[in-house]
Structures are given as C-alpha cells and as structure tokens.
Write a protein that holds these residues in place. Structure first.
Motif, PDB file in Angstrom:
ATOM      1  N   ASN A  24       0.879  -1.205  -0.063  1.00 49.87           N
ATOM      2  CA  ASN A  24       0.067  -0.139  -0.003  1.00 49.87           C
ATOM      3  C   ASN A  24       0.981   1.180   0.032  1.00 49.87           C
ATOM      4  N   ILE A  25       0.412   2.382  -0.706  1.00 51.32           N
ATOM      5  CA  ILE A  25       1.020   3.622  -0.716  1.00 51.32           C
ATOM      6  C   ILE A  25       0.165   4.545   0.518  1.00 51.32           C
ATOM      7  N   THR A  26       0.857   5.102   1.334  1.00 51.99           N
ATOM      8  CA  THR A  26       0.053   5.791   2.163  1.00 51.99           C
ATOM      9  C   THR A  26       0.635   7.321   2.684  1.00 51.99           C
ATOM     10  N   HIS A  27       0.166   7.839   3.633  1.00 46.09           N
ATOM     11  CA  HIS A  27       0.481   9.049   3.935  1.00 46.09           C
ATOM     12  C   HIS A  27       0.745  10.227   2.986  1.00 46.09           C
ATOM     13  N   ASP A  28      -0.416  10.297   2.172  1.00 38.76           N
ATOM     14  CA  ASP A  28      -0.309  11.362   0.714  1.00 38.76           C
ATOM     15  C   ASP A  28       0.684  10.891  -0.079  1.00 38.76           C
ATOM     16  N   ASN A  29       0.663   9.531  -0.396  1.00 42.70           N
ATOM     17  CA  ASN A  29       1.672   8.973  -1.352  1.00 42.70           C
ATOM     18  C   ASN A  29       3.108   9.117  -0.968  1.00 42.70           C
ATOM     19  N   ARG A  31       4.647   7.159   1.553  1.00 44.45           N
ATOM     20  CA  ARG A  31       5.326   6.049   2.018  1.00 44.45           C
ATOM     21  C   ARG A  31       4.727   4.741   1.497  1.00 44.45           C
ATOM     22  N   VAL A  32       5.547   3.928   1.314  1.00 44.07           N
ATOM     23  CA  VAL A  32       5.365   2.437   0.919  1.00 44.07           C
ATOM     24  C   VAL A  32       5.555   1.420   1.902  1.00 44.07           C
ATOM     25  N   ASN A  33       4.213   0.772   2.328  1.00 46.51           N
ATOM     26  CA  ASN A  33       4.265  -0.293   3.235  1.00 46.51           C
ATOM     27  C   ASN A  33       4.071  -1.666   2.606  1.00 46.51           C
ATOM     28  N   SER A  41       6.345  -7.127   8.055  1.00 48.85           N
ATOM     29  CA  SER A  41       5.978  -5.850   7.450  1.00 48.85           C
ATOM     30  C   SER A  41       7.403  -5.151   7.200  1.00 48.85           C
ATOM     31  N   GLU A  43       8.093  -0.871   6.051  1.00 45.39           N
ATOM     32  CA  GLU A  43       7.920   0.658   5.481  1.00 45.39           C
ATOM     33  C   GLU A  43       9.022   1.470   4.836  1.00 45.39           C
TER      34      GLU A  43
END
Length: 316
Positions: A24-29, A31-33, A41, A43
């Motif tokens: 997944n791509i998170t935190h407004d694109n 970060r990738v985890n 896992s 990040e």
C-alpha cells in the motif's frame, strides 16, 4: 431457503493461488508499506527511499528509529536505513563531491516508487515481496543538479522475507563522462542492551578509527561497544563472510554483503547522542548499533554507460 449446516465459507483468496503480500501507498503518497501473509512488514519513506520500519510477525521492530526523526522531508531521517550516495561523509579533497552536503543527496531526495513483485516473480521463498525505487538526475533539486551535474540513475530494491531483509542498489552512469562515487546503506539495528552486544566476522580486519584521528588499526577479536564507536572496516574474509551481531551470546542479526567491501560500525554513545537534536531518547544509543554495508574506503569509478551493483541481506 434451507440453511445447510455444512455450507461453504466465503473464499478469502483466489482459488489455487497462495496468499500474497499486501502493498500500500500511504501518508499522501509519501510512504510504501508491505505486509507478508505471515505478518512481517516493512515501511519505506519515499523521501530518501529510507526504510523506516521492519517488523517481525509479532509486530516487534527490528530497526531503530529516533523518536525525533523527521519524516516530513525536512531533513535526512535519523534511523532506519538511510542511503548514502555519492559521497560518504564529506570529501573536501575530491573535486566531484567536495561541495556536496554530508553523505550526499540520495537520502534527501524524493524517490519514485517503481512497483512491487512477489515471490512468484522474485524467485524467493513462497512468502516474499520486493519493492523497487528509482532516482535519477531529473528527480534532483536544482541545487543538487548544480553540485552534481553527472547524469546517473539509481535503482534500489528492498526485499522482505519472513526471516530477512535485503537491500540492493544499481548505480548507472548515464552520461558521456566518467564519475566517481561512494555508496553506503546506513543500517540502524535495534538491540535491547548495547553493553551485551558483540560483533563477530571482523576479526583480523583493518579499520579506520574515526574516533581516534582516523588511525588505521587491526581488529584483534570480537567487537564490543563501550564508548563512542565510528569505524570503517574492510573485512578480511570478504563480503560473503557473515558479520554477526549477538546479544547476550545469542546471534540476533547476520549481515552478508555482495560487492560491498566495507562495513561501518557506529554508535554515538552518551555525549554524541546528547549533541544531536534529532536523536531521541538521548539514551537511545543503548538500543541501537549501526552495521553499515558500503563501498566507501575508495571510489567506484564508472565510465560512460557503466554500472556498479552492491547489496546486503540481513537475516534474523
């Protein structure tokens, strides 16, 4: 409708296919985890392509990250695995990199996420994921382009399995003139008590002691930490011989390198940690040791079109 006691349950996954890692791509694109079906896992912050977390299936963190680390792109991350390129430290006498900031620009540039692949395509175990990142001259700030005018590309891969984390870099000279560069993966490993930590695999190896006027010395036995430590080793047995971090006599991390001849061992200890604004808690030096795989004693010269590749695998 008749309620059958043995009716089939809903299918959790596609029939015939094993569970795959979730990316997944998170935190407004920013970060990738990735999470393996077994629960491990990672990040990665796109700022610096910095691995900021590596957890086991129980959620225990294997990397040390400062509580005061800046994850907003305002400065290099303190902890995790920052990337050092094209210069280790500073090199005032090296024309190509003399004006660059400490440790270069890779750790303070925004990288592109190039995609992910699972065990099916990586050839790893049935339970793995590889994340790929890229950086080139076009991604640099105008200031970095002025200081480093050489066309280049960096391809960085982060591979997670249930019991290991691998990081690999390919540096390519995309220009028509040669350039020289250094590379380091500045890995902060989390430990419980630094006074109980020992490092083997560096015996009989030459090293530069940066805490003692950069004197060249030879390691006589096991490495232990009892004060500020900043040493650049060239392990006598080569990159494929494991460097093992043990705690209380039990091996906790094993680092094997590929084409990276040097290993930096670093711990700031009391005074140095106290003087770093982004190092928190101040006694955090008790819970970390940096074992940094790199090519930093000399320079890697890349002719036009040449590539240099280096990698490490950290096993637990």
């Amino acid at each position: 409708m008749v309620d059958r006691p043995n009716k089939p349950a809903a299918l959790a996954t596609t029939p015939g296919l094993p569970p795959q890692a979730q990316v997944n791509i998170t935190h407004d694109n920013s970060r990738v985890n990735a999470v393996l079906p077994s629960g491990e896992s990672i990040e990665v912050l796109l700022y610096g392509a910095t691995v900021t977390s590596w957890k086991d299936r129980a959620g225990n963190e294997r990397l040390w990250l400062s509580d005061a680390a800046k994850l907003d792109g305002s400065k290099a991350v303190r902890g995790g695995i920052p990337l050092v390129f094209p210069v280790f430290g500073t090199a005032p006498d090296h024309a190509a990199t003399s004006k660059l900031p400490q440790h270069g620009f890779a750790r303070t540039s925004i990288w592109e996420f190039m995609g992910s692949s699972t065990s099916e395509s990586t050839g790893k175990s049935d339970n793995s994921v590889k994340l790929d990142f890229g950086l080139s001259q076009s991604n640099l700030t105008d200031e970095s382009k002025k200081l480093w005018p050489h066309p280049f590309s960096l391809q960085y891969s982060v591979t997670l399995t249930p019991d290991s984390l691998g990081t690999g870099m390919v540096i390519t000279n995309q220009g028509d003139q040669p350039f020289e560069a250094q590379l380091l993966m500045h890995t902060y490993l989390r430990v419980k008590d630094i006074t109980k930590v020992s490092v083997t695999g560096l015996e009989e190896s030459d090293y530069v002691d940066k805490v003692d006027a950069a004197k060249t010395k030879k390691q006589s036995g096991t490495v232990t930490i009892s004060g500020e430590t900043d040493r650049v080793y060239t392990p006598a047995k080569g990159p494929s011989h494991p460097v093992v971090v043990s705690e209380g006599g039990a091996a906790t991390f094993t680092v094997v390198r590929d084409n990276l001849d040097d290993v930096v061992v670093w711990n700031p200890w009391i005074e140095k940690a106290a003087g770093m604004g982004d190092f928190e808690p101040k006694d955090g030096y008790k819970n970390m040791i940096c074992i940094e795989a790199g090519a930093v004693k000399g320079w890697q010269k890349l002719e036009a079109g040449d590539a240099f590749e280096g990698a490490q695998v950290i096993s637990v």
